[in-house]
Enzyme design. Structure first.
Site, PDB file in Angstrom:
ATOM      1  N   ALA A   7      -1.683  40.296  -6.275  1.00 37.37           N
ATOM      2  CA  ALA A   7      -1.876  39.382  -7.414  1.00 37.37           C
ATOM      3  C   ALA A   7      -2.113  40.124  -8.727  1.00 37.37           C
ATOM      4  O   ALA A   7      -2.374  39.499  -9.746  1.00 37.37           O
ATOM      5  CB  ALA A   7      -3.057  38.449  -7.121  1.00 37.37           C
ATOM      6  N   THR A   8      -2.017  41.448  -8.727  1.00 42.73           N
ATOM      7  CA  THR A   8      -2.357  42.197  -9.951  1.00 42.73           C
ATOM      8  C   THR A   8      -1.201  42.301 -10.930  1.00 42.73           C
ATOM      9  O   THR A   8      -1.392  42.759 -12.051  1.00 42.73           O
ATOM     10  CB  THR A   8      -2.823  43.626  -9.610  1.00 42.73           C
ATOM     11  OG1 THR A   8      -1.807  44.233  -8.785  1.00 42.73           O
ATOM     12  CG2 THR A   8      -4.147  43.638  -8.880  1.00 42.73           C
ATOM     13  N   ARG A  31      -4.823  46.259  -5.142  1.00 46.00           N
ATOM     14  CA  ARG A  31      -5.601  47.512  -5.150  1.00 46.00           C
ATOM     15  C   ARG A  31      -6.264  47.765  -6.497  1.00 46.00           C
ATOM     16  O   ARG A  31      -7.253  48.468  -6.570  1.00 46.00           O
ATOM     17  CB  ARG A  31      -4.683  48.689  -4.806  1.00 46.00           C
ATOM     18  CG  ARG A  31      -4.205  48.692  -3.361  1.00 46.00           C
ATOM     19  CD  ARG A  31      -3.099  49.689  -3.163  1.00 46.00           C
ATOM     20  NE  ARG A  31      -1.969  49.381  -4.021  1.00 46.00           N
ATOM     21  CZ  ARG A  31      -0.856  50.103  -4.103  1.00 46.00           C
ATOM     22  NH1 ARG A  31      -0.735  51.198  -3.377  1.00 46.00           N
ATOM     23  NH2 ARG A  31       0.126  49.738  -4.917  1.00 46.00           N
ATOM     24  N   VAL A  58      -3.166  46.455   1.543  1.00 43.93           N
ATOM     25  CA  VAL A  58      -2.671  45.695   2.703  1.00 43.93           C
ATOM     26  C   VAL A  58      -2.264  46.586   3.880  1.00 43.93           C
ATOM     27  O   VAL A  58      -2.038  46.091   4.980  1.00 43.93           O
ATOM     28  CB  VAL A  58      -1.490  44.750   2.355  1.00 43.93           C
ATOM     29  CG1 VAL A  58      -1.921  43.642   1.420  1.00 43.93           C
ATOM     30  CG2 VAL A  58      -0.292  45.518   1.802  1.00 43.93           C
ATOM     31  N   SER A 137      13.306  38.511   0.126  1.00 43.47           N
ATOM     32  CA  SER A 137      14.207  38.998  -0.919  1.00 43.47           C
ATOM     33  C   SER A 137      15.640  38.677  -0.538  1.00 43.47           C
ATOM     34  O   SER A 137      15.968  38.589   0.652  1.00 43.47           O
ATOM     35  CB  SER A 137      14.056  40.510  -1.077  1.00 43.47           C
ATOM     36  OG  SER A 137      15.058  41.017  -1.928  1.00 43.47           O
ATOM     37  N   TYR A 150      14.257  49.617   2.051  1.00 44.92           N
ATOM     38  CA  TYR A 150      13.666  48.425   1.424  1.00 44.92           C
ATOM     39  C   TYR A 150      14.294  47.165   2.032  1.00 44.92           C
ATOM     40  O   TYR A 150      13.582  46.245   2.444  1.00 44.92           O
ATOM     41  CB  TYR A 150      13.863  48.455  -0.101  1.00 44.92           C
ATOM     42  CG  TYR A 150      13.365  47.188  -0.769  1.00 44.92           C
ATOM     43  CD1 TYR A 150      11.994  46.896  -0.799  1.00 44.92           C
ATOM     44  CD2 TYR A 150      14.244  46.261  -1.332  1.00 44.92           C
ATOM     45  CE1 TYR A 150      11.524  45.719  -1.384  1.00 44.92           C
ATOM     46  CE2 TYR A 150      13.783  45.086  -1.912  1.00 44.92           C
ATOM     47  CZ  TYR A 150      12.415  44.822  -1.936  1.00 44.92           C
ATOM     48  OH  TYR A 150      11.957  43.659  -2.508  1.00 44.92           O
ATOM     49  N   PRO A 180      13.890  35.925  -3.689  1.00 42.09           N
ATOM     50  CA  PRO A 180      14.372  36.042  -5.065  1.00 42.09           C
ATOM     51  C   PRO A 180      15.388  37.168  -5.235  1.00 42.09           C
ATOM     52  O   PRO A 180      15.365  38.162  -4.509  1.00 42.09           O
ATOM     53  CB  PRO A 180      13.102  36.367  -5.872  1.00 42.09           C
ATOM     54  CG  PRO A 180      11.951  36.296  -4.918  1.00 42.09           C
ATOM     55  CD  PRO A 180      12.528  36.448  -3.543  1.00 42.09           C
ATOM     56  N   THR A 185       9.655  42.494 -13.386  1.00 42.38           N
ATOM     57  CA  THR A 185       8.232  42.736 -13.098  1.00 42.38           C
ATOM     58  C   THR A 185       8.017  44.250 -13.169  1.00 42.38           C
ATOM     59  O   THR A 185       8.867  44.969 -13.688  1.00 42.38           O
ATOM     60  CB  THR A 185       7.874  42.260 -11.666  1.00 42.38           C
ATOM     61  OG1 THR A 185       8.639  43.051 -10.748  1.00 42.38           O
ATOM     62  CG2 THR A 185       8.187  40.793 -11.441  1.00 42.38           C
ATOM     63  N   PHE A 187       8.223  45.962 -10.624  1.00 37.78           N
ATOM     64  CA  PHE A 187       8.928  46.394  -9.410  1.00 37.78           C
ATOM     65  C   PHE A 187       9.789  47.655  -9.631  1.00 37.78           C
ATOM     66  O   PHE A 187       9.684  48.626  -8.874  1.00 37.78           O
ATOM     67  CB  PHE A 187       9.792  45.216  -8.942  1.00 37.78           C
ATOM     68  CG  PHE A 187      10.586  45.450  -7.688  1.00 37.78           C
ATOM     69  CD1 PHE A 187      10.015  45.261  -6.440  1.00 37.78           C
ATOM     70  CD2 PHE A 187      11.922  45.830  -7.753  1.00 37.78           C
ATOM     71  CE1 PHE A 187      10.762  45.445  -5.271  1.00 37.78           C
ATOM     72  CE2 PHE A 187      12.669  46.018  -6.598  1.00 37.78           C
ATOM     73  CZ  PHE A 187      12.094  45.829  -5.363  1.00 37.78           C
TER      74      PHE A 187
HETATM   75  N1  LIG Z   1      11.051  42.048  -8.712  1.00 38.75           N
HETATM   76  C1  LIG Z   1      12.085  41.703  -7.958  1.00 38.75           C
HETATM   77  O1  LIG Z   1      13.249  41.777  -8.386  1.00 38.75           O
HETATM   78  C2  LIG Z   1      11.860  41.188  -6.566  1.00 38.75           C
HETATM   79  C3  LIG Z   1      12.923  40.554  -5.908  1.00 38.75           C
HETATM   80  C4  LIG Z   1      12.720  40.073  -4.621  1.00 38.75           C
HETATM   81  C5  LIG Z   1      11.509  40.224  -3.996  1.00 38.75           C
HETATM   82  N2  LIG Z   1      10.483  40.875  -4.645  1.00 38.75           N
HETATM   83  C6  LIG Z   1       9.217  41.022  -3.913  1.00 38.75           C
HETATM   84  O2  LIG Z   1       8.209  40.365  -4.639  1.00 38.75           O
HETATM   85  C7  LIG Z   1       6.940  40.926  -4.295  1.00 38.75           C
HETATM   86  C8  LIG Z   1       6.132  41.194  -5.560  1.00 38.75           C
HETATM   87  O3  LIG Z   1       6.819  42.180  -6.324  1.00 38.75           O
HETATM   88  P1  LIG Z   1       6.908  42.140  -7.917  1.00 38.75           P
HETATM   89  O4  LIG Z   1       8.342  42.072  -8.274  1.00 38.75           O
HETATM   90  O5  LIG Z   1       5.982  41.145  -8.473  1.00 38.75           O
HETATM   91  O6  LIG Z   1       6.452  43.639  -8.241  1.00 38.75           O
HETATM   92  P2  LIG Z   1       5.116  44.214  -8.931  1.00 38.75           P
HETATM   93  O7  LIG Z   1       4.955  43.658 -10.291  1.00 38.75           O
HETATM   94  O8  LIG Z   1       5.227  45.691  -8.775  1.00 38.75           O
HETATM   95  O9  LIG Z   1       3.952  43.645  -7.998  1.00 38.75           O
HETATM   96  C9  LIG Z   1       3.725  44.156  -6.716  1.00 38.75           C
HETATM   97  C10 LIG Z   1       2.352  43.735  -6.258  1.00 38.75           C
HETATM   98  O10 LIG Z   1       2.152  44.234  -4.908  1.00 38.75           O
HETATM   99  C11 LIG Z   1       0.886  44.872  -4.851  1.00 38.75           C
HETATM  100  N3  LIG Z   1       0.872  45.956  -3.860  1.00 38.75           N
HETATM  101  C12 LIG Z   1       1.764  46.962  -3.688  1.00 38.75           C
HETATM  102  N4  LIG Z   1       1.365  47.778  -2.702  1.00 38.75           N
HETATM  103  C13 LIG Z   1       0.179  47.258  -2.228  1.00 38.75           C
HETATM  104  C14 LIG Z   1      -0.739  47.643  -1.218  1.00 38.75           C
HETATM  105  N5  LIG Z   1      -0.523  48.732  -0.464  1.00 38.75           N
HETATM  106  N6  LIG Z   1      -1.840  46.886  -1.004  1.00 38.75           N
HETATM  107  C15 LIG Z   1      -2.060  45.779  -1.764  1.00 38.75           C
HETATM  108  N7  LIG Z   1      -1.238  45.367  -2.730  1.00 38.75           N
HETATM  109  C16 LIG Z   1      -0.124  46.101  -2.967  1.00 38.75           C
HETATM  110  C17 LIG Z   1       0.656  45.415  -6.271  1.00 38.75           C
HETATM  111  O11 LIG Z   1      -0.750  45.491  -6.501  1.00 38.75           O
HETATM  112  P3  LIG Z   1      -1.612  46.857  -6.617  1.00 38.75           P
HETATM  113  O12 LIG Z   1      -0.667  47.924  -7.092  1.00 38.75           O
HETATM  114  O13 LIG Z   1      -2.687  46.519  -7.588  1.00 38.75           O
HETATM  115  O14 LIG Z   1      -2.108  47.066  -5.239  1.00 38.75           O
HETATM  116  C18 LIG Z   1       1.244  44.304  -7.119  1.00 38.75           C
HETATM  117  O15 LIG Z   1       0.290  43.303  -7.366  1.00 38.75           O
HETATM  118  C19 LIG Z   1       7.242  42.173  -3.460  1.00 38.75           C
HETATM  119  O16 LIG Z   1       7.060  41.878  -2.101  1.00 38.75           O
HETATM  120  C20 LIG Z   1       8.719  42.439  -3.763  1.00 38.75           C
HETATM  121  O17 LIG Z   1       9.350  43.124  -2.715  1.00 38.75           O
HETATM  122  C21 LIG Z   1      10.623  41.344  -5.903  1.00 38.75           C
END
Ligand SMILES: NC(=O)c1ccc[n+]([C@@H]2O[C@H](COP(=O)([O-])OP(=O)(O)OC[C@H]3O[C@@H](n4cnc5c(N)ncnc54)[C@H](OP(=O)(O)O)[C@@H]3O)[C@@H](O)[C@H]2O)c1
Length: 255
Positions: A7-8, A31, A58, A137, A150, A180, A185, A187
């Site tokens: 959620a960060t 984290r 996690v 995804s 991935y 999605p 983000t 990401f």
């Molecule tokens: N962006 C895209 O294009 C896209 C597309 C499809 C699916 N997704 C999926 O959407 C989800 C969220 O990604 P996002 O795009 O929002 O990216 P993001 O902005 O990088 O967010 C990722 C989140 O996951 C947390 N995280 C990562 N490793 C962790 C760990 N070991 N323990 C706890 N928390 C952890 C991070 O928090 P901390 O670093 O604070 O721990 C952060 O809050 C992911 O599962 C990603 O695979 C993203």
């Protein structure tokens, strides 16, 4: 109460905002403690909802087990769990990748989701209600070059969600997966290990999804009537047809 992992930033943070605006109490995990604290404070003030937060990696199954014993009365209050924490690391052919990156993706995206599910399942089962919403995804269903590990973790996550739905048949517990496409983000910044230019190039020349677009979908999925389960929702930006096919400007329209 809505529990959200990751959620960060990005999609998880946007889900926190969307659910808080709808009046739901939240339990945020990630984290980065400072980000959790400031988001929680902001949402409490803006929406007058209860916002708990827990700093948690996690990948740490023991931390989940501690939580199950220490926080059982709060876990009983969770109605929806958004299993969102995840990451991609690197974009190389498999033969050039590193086992450290592979392990971190498997441990976070698959095992982390499994430990999150393991945490909530006894509470959901006892109450015979609850909703898991997994952040899958499009990369789970349609491969793209150099997506290898991935994509494999997300394919496994989709398989886990589908299996769980089968295993829970007959209960009132719901299981959904969101898939999605490109969402802007942190990401790509994480994937390219801080290389901002490379990260920005991913989203250049097209309008990607915003994290709020995905949060809208999560809120819609969570708020269907109890007899309705959305199994999987695929959500692309209009300028993307598959993980490897995007229309960037300037471009010639197809004839
Ligand atoms: N962006 C895209 O294009 C896209 C597309 C499809 C699916 N997704 C999926 O959407 C989800 C969220 O990604 P996002 O795009 O929002 O990216 P993001 O902005 O990088 O967010 C990722 C989140 O996951 C947390 N995280 C990562 N490793 C962790 C760990 N070991 N323990 C706890 N928390 C952890 C991070 O928090 P901390 O670093 O604070 O721990 C952060 O809050 C992911 O599962 C990603 O695979 C993203």
């Amino acid at each position: 109460m809505i529990l959200i992992t990751g959620a960060t930033s990005g999609i998880g943070e946007a889900c926190a905002r969307a659910f808080a605006a709808s009046g739901k109490d939240l339990w945020l995990m990630g984290r980065r403690a400072e980000r959790l604290q400031s988001l929680a404070a902001e949402l409490r003030t803006a929406h007058r909802v209860e916002v708990r937060h827990t700093v948690l990696d996690v990948r740490d199954r023991e931390a989940f087990r501690d939580l199950a014993t220490r926080e059982s009365s709060s876990l009983e209050r969770v109605e929806t769990c958004i299993v969102n924490a995840g990451l991609a690391l690197g974009l190389e052919p498999l033969q050039e990748g590193t086992s450290e990156d592979w392990e971190q993706m498997i441990d976070t995206n698959l095992k982390g989701a499994l430990w999150t599910t393991e945490l909530l399942l006894p509470f959901f089962t006892r109450a015979n209600r609850g909703h898991f919403i997994f952040m899958g995804s499009v990369a789970a269903r349609w491969m793209y070059a150099r997506g290898n590990v991935y994509s494999a973790t997300k394919a496994a996550l989709h398989a886990l969600a589908e299996s769980l739905r089968l295993d829970l048949l007959g209960s009132r517990i719901r299981v959904s997966t969101l898939a999605p496409g490109l969402v802007e983000t942190e990401f790509s910044r994480v994937r390219f290990k801080g290389d901002e230019q490379r990260a920005e190039a991913v989203y250049s020349g097209l309008e990607p999804l915003s994290p709020g677009d995905v949060a809208d979908a999560a809120l819609w999925v969570a708020t269907r009537p109890e007899h309705v389960t959305i199994q999987e929702l695929v959500i692309y930006p209009t300028a993307q047809a598959s993980p490897s096919q995007v229309a960037r400007t300037p471009a010639t329209p197809p004839r």
